[in-house]
Design a protein around this motif. Structure first.
Motif, PDB file in Angstrom:
ATOM      1  N   VAL A  69      17.302 -17.110  13.511  1.00  0.00           N
ATOM      2  CA  VAL A  69      16.418 -17.932  14.350  1.00  0.00           C
ATOM      3  C   VAL A  69      14.967 -17.466  14.229  1.00  0.00           C
ATOM      4  O   VAL A  69      14.059 -18.256  13.965  1.00  0.00           O
ATOM      5  CB  VAL A  69      16.873 -17.891  15.830  1.00  0.00           C
ATOM      6  CG1 VAL A  69      15.773 -18.427  16.745  1.00  0.00           C
ATOM      7  CG2 VAL A  69      18.157 -18.687  16.028  1.00  0.00           C
ATOM      8  N   TYR A  70      14.730 -16.155  14.387  1.00  0.00           N
ATOM      9  CA  TYR A  70      13.346 -15.680  14.375  1.00  0.00           C
ATOM     10  C   TYR A  70      12.780 -15.590  12.971  1.00  0.00           C
ATOM     11  O   TYR A  70      11.587 -15.820  12.765  1.00  0.00           O
ATOM     12  CB  TYR A  70      13.233 -14.346  15.118  1.00  0.00           C
ATOM     13  CG  TYR A  70      13.429 -14.564  16.592  1.00  0.00           C
ATOM     14  CD1 TYR A  70      12.435 -15.177  17.349  1.00  0.00           C
ATOM     15  CD2 TYR A  70      14.615 -14.231  17.222  1.00  0.00           C
ATOM     16  CE1 TYR A  70      12.618 -15.432  18.700  1.00  0.00           C
ATOM     17  CE2 TYR A  70      14.812 -14.475  18.571  1.00  0.00           C
ATOM     18  CZ  TYR A  70      13.806 -15.085  19.305  1.00  0.00           C
ATOM     19  OH  TYR A  70      13.980 -15.346  20.634  1.00  0.00           O
ATOM     20  N   LEU A  72      15.861 -22.348  20.709  1.00  0.00           N
ATOM     21  CA  LEU A  72      14.981 -22.377  19.527  1.00  0.00           C
ATOM     22  C   LEU A  72      15.728 -22.947  18.320  1.00  0.00           C
ATOM     23  O   LEU A  72      15.164 -23.725  17.543  1.00  0.00           O
ATOM     24  CB  LEU A  72      14.459 -20.968  19.216  1.00  0.00           C
ATOM     25  CG  LEU A  72      13.499 -20.380  20.261  1.00  0.00           C
ATOM     26  CD1 LEU A  72      13.168 -18.917  19.927  1.00  0.00           C
ATOM     27  CD2 LEU A  72      12.208 -21.196  20.363  1.00  0.00           C
ATOM     28  N   LYS A  73      16.984 -22.588  18.191  1.00  0.00           N
ATOM     29  CA  LYS A  73      17.777 -23.145  17.089  1.00  0.00           C
ATOM     30  C   LYS A  73      17.975 -24.652  17.278  1.00  0.00           C
ATOM     31  O   LYS A  73      17.845 -25.430  16.322  1.00  0.00           O
ATOM     32  CB  LYS A  73      19.136 -22.444  17.026  1.00  0.00           C
ATOM     33  CG  LYS A  73      20.042 -22.977  15.918  1.00  0.00           C
ATOM     34  CD  LYS A  73      21.374 -22.237  15.889  1.00  0.00           C
ATOM     35  CE  LYS A  73      22.337 -22.855  14.884  1.00  0.00           C
ATOM     36  NZ  LYS A  73      23.682 -22.217  14.970  1.00  0.00           N
ATOM     37  N   ASP A  92      22.885 -14.445  13.783  1.00  0.00           N
ATOM     38  CA  ASP A  92      22.353 -15.712  14.265  1.00  0.00           C
ATOM     39  C   ASP A  92      20.950 -15.537  14.839  1.00  0.00           C
ATOM     40  O   ASP A  92      20.051 -16.330  14.580  1.00  0.00           O
ATOM     41  CB  ASP A  92      23.254 -16.267  15.379  1.00  0.00           C
ATOM     42  CG  ASP A  92      24.277 -17.239  14.853  1.00  0.00           C
ATOM     43  OD1 ASP A  92      23.867 -18.315  14.393  1.00  0.00           O
ATOM     44  OD2 ASP A  92      25.462 -16.903  14.885  1.00  0.00           O
ATOM     45  N   GLU A  93      20.807 -14.482  15.655  1.00  0.00           N
ATOM     46  CA  GLU A  93      19.511 -14.212  16.277  1.00  0.00           C
ATOM     47  C   GLU A  93      18.457 -13.927  15.196  1.00  0.00           C
ATOM     48  O   GLU A  93      17.339 -14.427  15.254  1.00  0.00           O
ATOM     49  CB  GLU A  93      19.660 -13.010  17.210  1.00  0.00           C
ATOM     50  CG  GLU A  93      18.458 -12.760  18.081  1.00  0.00           C
ATOM     51  CD  GLU A  93      18.598 -11.466  18.876  1.00  0.00           C
ATOM     52  OE1 GLU A  93      19.296 -10.528  18.417  1.00  0.00           O
ATOM     53  OE2 GLU A  93      18.003 -11.372  19.961  1.00  0.00           O
ATOM     54  N   SER A 125      23.237 -18.863  20.124  1.00  0.00           N
ATOM     55  CA  SER A 125      22.790 -19.789  19.083  1.00  0.00           C
ATOM     56  C   SER A 125      23.969 -20.232  18.215  1.00  0.00           C
ATOM     57  O   SER A 125      23.973 -21.349  17.712  1.00  0.00           O
ATOM     58  CB  SER A 125      21.672 -19.176  18.239  1.00  0.00           C
ATOM     59  OG  SER A 125      21.991 -17.887  17.814  1.00  0.00           O
ATOM     60  N   ARG A 171      17.712 -18.251  24.953  1.00  0.00           N
ATOM     61  CA  ARG A 171      16.420 -18.531  24.297  1.00  0.00           C
ATOM     62  C   ARG A 171      16.606 -18.900  22.836  1.00  0.00           C
ATOM     63  O   ARG A 171      16.051 -19.894  22.350  1.00  0.00           O
ATOM     64  CB  ARG A 171      15.558 -17.265  24.418  1.00  0.00           C
ATOM     65  CG  ARG A 171      14.232 -17.325  23.729  1.00  0.00           C
ATOM     66  CD  ARG A 171      13.511 -15.985  23.874  1.00  0.00           C
ATOM     67  NE  ARG A 171      13.034 -15.791  25.241  1.00  0.00           N
ATOM     68  CZ  ARG A 171      12.589 -14.628  25.725  1.00  0.00           C
ATOM     69  NH1 ARG A 171      12.578 -13.551  24.953  1.00  0.00           N
ATOM     70  NH2 ARG A 171      12.158 -14.541  26.967  1.00  0.00           N
ATOM     71  N   GLU A 172      17.387 -18.098  22.132  1.00  0.00           N
ATOM     72  CA  GLU A 172      17.589 -18.351  20.701  1.00  0.00           C
ATOM     73  C   GLU A 172      18.412 -19.625  20.485  1.00  0.00           C
ATOM     74  O   GLU A 172      18.207 -20.340  19.513  1.00  0.00           O
ATOM     75  CB  GLU A 172      18.291 -17.169  20.037  1.00  0.00           C
ATOM     76  CG  GLU A 172      17.409 -15.935  19.907  1.00  0.00           C
ATOM     77  CD  GLU A 172      17.287 -15.172  21.212  1.00  0.00           C
ATOM     78  OE1 GLU A 172      18.273 -15.078  21.960  1.00  0.00           O
ATOM     79  OE2 GLU A 172      16.177 -14.670  21.509  1.00  0.00           O
ATOM     80  N   TYR A 200       7.328 -26.503   4.974  1.00  0.00           N
ATOM     81  CA  TYR A 200       6.564 -25.965   6.106  1.00  0.00           C
ATOM     82  C   TYR A 200       5.273 -25.332   5.587  1.00  0.00           C
ATOM     83  O   TYR A 200       4.749 -25.742   4.563  1.00  0.00           O
ATOM     84  CB  TYR A 200       7.437 -24.972   6.881  1.00  0.00           C
ATOM     85  CG  TYR A 200       8.658 -25.607   7.506  1.00  0.00           C
ATOM     86  CD1 TYR A 200       8.631 -26.077   8.828  1.00  0.00           C
ATOM     87  CD2 TYR A 200       9.849 -25.743   6.786  1.00  0.00           C
ATOM     88  CE1 TYR A 200       9.748 -26.660   9.412  1.00  0.00           C
ATOM     89  CE2 TYR A 200      10.967 -26.330   7.354  1.00  0.00           C
ATOM     90  CZ  TYR A 200      10.915 -26.790   8.677  1.00  0.00           C
ATOM     91  OH  TYR A 200      12.012 -27.362   9.237  1.00  0.00           O
ATOM     92  N   GLN A 256       8.577 -20.188   8.585  1.00  0.00           N
ATOM     93  CA  GLN A 256       8.059 -21.561   8.541  1.00  0.00           C
ATOM     94  C   GLN A 256       6.565 -21.618   8.878  1.00  0.00           C
ATOM     95  O   GLN A 256       5.860 -22.532   8.458  1.00  0.00           O
ATOM     96  CB  GLN A 256       8.849 -22.452   9.510  1.00  0.00           C
ATOM     97  CG  GLN A 256      10.274 -22.758   9.019  1.00  0.00           C
ATOM     98  CD  GLN A 256      11.134 -23.429  10.074  1.00  0.00           C
ATOM     99  OE1 GLN A 256      10.650 -23.778  11.143  1.00  0.00           O
ATOM    100  NE2 GLN A 256      12.417 -23.614   9.773  1.00  0.00           N
ATOM    101  N   ASN A 272      14.890 -26.501  16.292  1.00  0.00           N
ATOM    102  CA  ASN A 272      14.775 -26.507  14.837  1.00  0.00           C
ATOM    103  C   ASN A 272      15.698 -27.568  14.218  1.00  0.00           C
ATOM    104  O   ASN A 272      15.304 -28.332  13.328  1.00  0.00           O
ATOM    105  CB  ASN A 272      15.129 -25.104  14.303  1.00  0.00           C
ATOM    106  CG  ASN A 272      14.371 -24.760  13.023  1.00  0.00           C
ATOM    107  OD1 ASN A 272      13.784 -25.619  12.381  1.00  0.00           O
ATOM    108  ND2 ASN A 272      14.389 -23.493  12.660  1.00  0.00           N
ATOM    109  N   LEU A 305      11.749 -19.087  12.128  1.00  0.00           N
ATOM    110  CA  LEU A 305      10.601 -19.491  12.933  1.00  0.00           C
ATOM    111  C   LEU A 305       9.297 -18.936  12.349  1.00  0.00           C
ATOM    112  O   LEU A 305       8.307 -19.657  12.204  1.00  0.00           O
ATOM    113  CB  LEU A 305      10.809 -18.937  14.348  1.00  0.00           C
ATOM    114  CG  LEU A 305      10.080 -19.542  15.513  1.00  0.00           C
ATOM    115  CD1 LEU A 305      10.467 -20.993  15.701  1.00  0.00           C
ATOM    116  CD2 LEU A 305      10.421 -18.762  16.798  1.00  0.00           C
ATOM    117  N   ARG A 343       8.733  -8.598  19.962  1.00  0.00           N
ATOM    118  CA  ARG A 343       8.966  -9.932  19.396  1.00  0.00           C
ATOM    119  C   ARG A 343       7.883 -10.915  19.845  1.00  0.00           C
ATOM    120  O   ARG A 343       7.306 -11.640  19.032  1.00  0.00           O
ATOM    121  CB  ARG A 343      10.337 -10.413  19.857  1.00  0.00           C
ATOM    122  CG  ARG A 343      10.707 -11.804  19.451  1.00  0.00           C
ATOM    123  CD  ARG A 343      12.067 -12.183  20.035  1.00  0.00           C
ATOM    124  NE  ARG A 343      13.146 -11.449  19.364  1.00  0.00           N
ATOM    125  CZ  ARG A 343      14.405 -11.397  19.809  1.00  0.00           C
ATOM    126  NH1 ARG A 343      14.739 -12.004  20.938  1.00  0.00           N
ATOM    127  NH2 ARG A 343      15.325 -10.729  19.149  1.00  0.00           N
TER     128      ARG A 343
END
Lengths: 336, 336, 336, 336
Positions: free
Chosen positions: B190-191, A158-159, B186-187, A127, A154-155, B230, B197, A162, B194, B154
């Motif tokens: 991202v979550y 997703l980033k 970073d990871e 990411s 995956r991340e 959001y 929001q 976004n 997500l 997750r």
């Protein structure tokens, strides 16, 4: 009816995900055990789509990770040669390899593939290697589903999604489902739903939408009824040789037909479909016409040896549409 | 101002995530090397929160995965003993263990922990083990951030959030950031972004919101300005002994003060805060009062030996509020 | 008959392998779910053996890897306090934890353990951390089987054995079989055979020799006939309360009896046996007498709460031998 | 001087280890990025050696694991076609793939390879798949070092060596060192030493013996002095174009010269050397003559496109020996 894009963006399409190598059987109509020679092409769904789009004249870019070896360099060189911006192509420094796909063409009806996808570089895109400054320059961010199958790719996706939404970049989600990439159908459904709900356009086969919904034998009405509660404005569901449907949030529905062609193999149909469909939308064609572009492009690619090199020109596509020989039944053209 | 819940739901709070074991130094005010005896308690942020809420009289349930051994059975028995519904507590059949936290209390200012989190059962909760029929029965789905740190837990949480939103269950996101659980900042960002929001209420320390935003030294105004674009309607940002702020989408802001207490250790403050804050909201108290309940509950827990057993009663909380001895400076009460 | 050692070596025994933490139920005669307090001891077979030997007066050292935390420091401090040389104890710098063993003592006949062995520091001892200069200073290199279960600890032990043989250091192989440490019985048999064939003395229960041979219900005659074709000169096979047998390559066989005692739990019997047996051999006792020292030491440890702290003194052992109350049947004393 | 084998055994050589696929650049004298076509051959050191030996007329068998796909079936079919017994070739049922080697031939002096060795089937051969009944039928068990690089293949080889020694089967250890297969030089040294000490014949380049000894710039005298303390009776150390040396425990030393040839690439030299050297020994040639067979065979293979298909006949080898054009300096012929 037309679909609108922000016309002030520099790029038409930036794709994110895998670029790999296809090794296509040079001697075909036989089992791969008897094939002694293989020809090398760039492959991978999002790579094929931007290669196709680029050949049609769109301005494209690619975000991905390639191996630090001869195969990775071949991918980069090929992409550059067809006009794709590779400034956001990252070279893997941890020894990961380029994914490989050996193809076996026993007959037009019997094609199979042998994949090397262990620890491949494309799934190691991080990411931190996805940059807002780049994504925001594009009309479209094209996401293909396989890039969601493993962390950290995956991340990264997703980033990217976004960031696209934050910057008024349309998110096109090509489901591109590859069972061997995923650990479980539950996991696939979680991420496919998550991204589809955030996307502006979702494209896939009926089977792929079933995977997203984690059901068997789903139907289009239920699919669009659910997704139109979220972000999507346009949903394309493909039914192989039975044609494809485009549904719009505003209520219109369009049907496209497959074109008659001499099928050599079934690989690459979905990618060439997407590249020409998106080309037409971006060039301001109405959705019904875009369906024709997609179908014609798919028909041309399945008659040729590769998926990327074989991507057609505008003239080839428009000639095939002009001949207007659509089909109602024929060897099924699945995504392979 | 009050925050409304769907009053027809059977459960007040269903939490999802980790339940584990705390092993608290029996001999404290010394380094752990010199501690020879440890007392066993149930631990883990979402477990502590429902234990606290349950003791306060709420109807609660827990979705999680426990080890198939003496520690797993202890957790289940303890949860049942305080009235938590454990019908959706899954027993791990693949040999994963219960997470452990050894605590070291050198002084009220110097507390540290030693975690065993390798291959722990709670992170193996699978999305197929999360059921819509259960989640839809609750006013609140409480999610704590650590459950997002690894697959398949997750995906289980992402699915649960999706189901909650589909069924008008409020999603409360307690950030609960534990650096050792995550592979990269970073990871995490991202979550955290997500889920935040998609959440209705987000609770965390200022440091935890910085983690979500992947920045240093963020400020509350920017945080709420972004999140209110959001789903969130209520955001609680805690600043340790400097008190906490509750921001509402409708524009109101409230500040809560910490209460004076004799601090034994700093563990468990955040969990007791959340349990009493949510209790108050559900019981129809206004947000300003709920902040007092949270602060009072936190102050009580940091004066006692455990995080779960020590969860206070309504009477204790209300007595402390009535005394009205708030503080402006004191040893910092961080989440540990 | 006596067994000879090189008397010019500085150390009597250097052990290699795991040192970890036992958490023994303080409240016993009940299931662990009802135990609320645990007492901490150093544990792990080779650690227990050198602790026992050191308390008996031998000069010992330990090669192993400990965690960089309070538990690792406790192990090092404890070893130093009983006189073990810890100059070759390596501190793990990659975040691996100390292994844990929770004990449950329902009754003298019903004891079980709950192990935390995921990614533990002791199994990360690397072959580069094993030094010829150190090993060659010892009369004995003591190897326990569990250290062979995973790389890189496995290679560290194989290297240590190679160096010992090159430098006239006797290799004592204590089979110490723990099923949960191993991936398959085939793999165990491969490494147990490899090291047993290179060892000078092999010690284990009958069940453990069966594991080495990858058979069920093996017999001692076949075992010694096979092993005496290779390096071993002395083989000790233990049959629980039925006593133990010592076989010498030169043909002599000796039998030892178990001593009557009040059994609290069955943990630690094998380790205390080995420490006193080796002590006696090194001090020049004949093999028959050494068997008595081993049995007496085992009987004393099973009557006490820990495995390491409880290691007896010479006086305790010799008093028990003098009382001469051996047993023919009783609750089975297995290694646990 | 001759080297004796048990003449009552049914097989001449049974090899254990990897069999994989070479994809050789069809267009060469250029970087691989510009190669568009690849030709497929069976590859892998022990496979190449038995293919070579089999073509020379020896009775051979192969113990290994192949993928359950077109590549695995190609390997089995090819081996059968050259007369190798494949009754102990196991088909992998867990989805592991055949290893791949892409070759790049920029010039005779500049060859490199691009390997796919992640999760390959050959390294998943399990010790339970190695059978005493089979191994004991052969004069020679040929072990190549790469099979020791990962579990469970490592244990399969260790078991095979143990069974060979028990059944009077000569163990030939071809060091075959591939750096990318190993985690550390320490680990390599541990297993190379372990197997070399148990082998009857050890063959490798000087560099490979340095790897075994974990040193730089070792010398032959020290190497043989150490190994002759253990099982080995014959040690062959190759120095590229400077020729090779055969040392016998009984004291004799022989030197072989490389033959002049037109080098196309350097791959396959070591394997063709071993196959012809062993052929000569088994056929009762003296060691000095066997060195000539090895050198001649290597010279022939480096002048051709593949490593396996190109394995020469007796006539080709003997003709080259008869011409007697040996070399003292030329482009270095390394194992690649």
């Amino acid at each position: 009816m037309k679909y609108e894009f922000n016309t002030e963006k520099e790029f038409d399409i930036i794709a994110i995900g895998r670029a790999c190598i296809d090794l296509n059987a040079k001697e075909y109509n036989r089992p791969m055990e008897e094939t002694m020679t293989f020809t090398k092409y760039v492959g991978g769904s999002p790579a094929n789509i931007v290669i196709g789009s680029s050949k049609l004249g769109l301005k494209t870019g690619f975000i991905g990770k390639i191996s630090d070896d001869q195969h990775g360099r071949f991918i980069e060189q090929y992409m550059k040669s067809v006009g794709i911006d590779t400034s956001n192509l990252v070279v893997d420094k941890d020894g990961h390899k380029t994914g490989l796909t050996f193809t076996e063409i026993k007959s037009p009806e019997e094609c199979s593939i042998l994949m090397y996808r262990e620890e491949v570089a494309d799934l190691y895109l991080a990411s931190s290697e996805v940059h807002e400054d780049y994504i925001k320059k594009s009309k479209i961010l094209l996401v293909s589903g396989t890039a969601l199958s493993k962390s950290p790719s995956r991340e990264a996706v997703l980033k990217a999604v976004n960031l696209a939404k934050k910057n008024e970049v349309k998110v096109i989600f090509e489901l591109d489902y590859r069972p061997y990439s995923w650990d479980s159908s539950d996991e696939t459904a979680v991420y496919y739903s998550l991204v589809a709900q955030q996307a502006d356009v979702v494209i896939g086969t009926r089977d792929e939408f079933d995977v997203m919904e984690n059901i068997e034998e789903g139907n289009n009405e239920m699919t669009i009824s659910h997704l139109f509660d979220y972000s999507p404005e346009l949903i394309v569901i493909k039914h192989g040789v039975d044609g494809s449907y485009a549904y719009m949030k505003s209520g219109e529905t369009y049907k496209g037909q497959a074109y008659r062609t001499k099928v050599l193999k079934t690989f690459g149909a979905g990618d060439s479909y997407a590249s020409a469909f998106l080309y037409a939308l971006i060039r301001g064609k109405d959705v019904e016409t875009a369906l024709k572009y997609g179908s014609a492009s798919a028909s041309i690619v399945v008659s040729k040896h590769s998926s990327s090199e074989a991507m057609p020109t505008i003239e080839e596509i428009e000639q095939l549409i002009a001949k207007n020989e659509t089909i109602s039944s024929s060897p099924e053209v699945n995504r392979l």
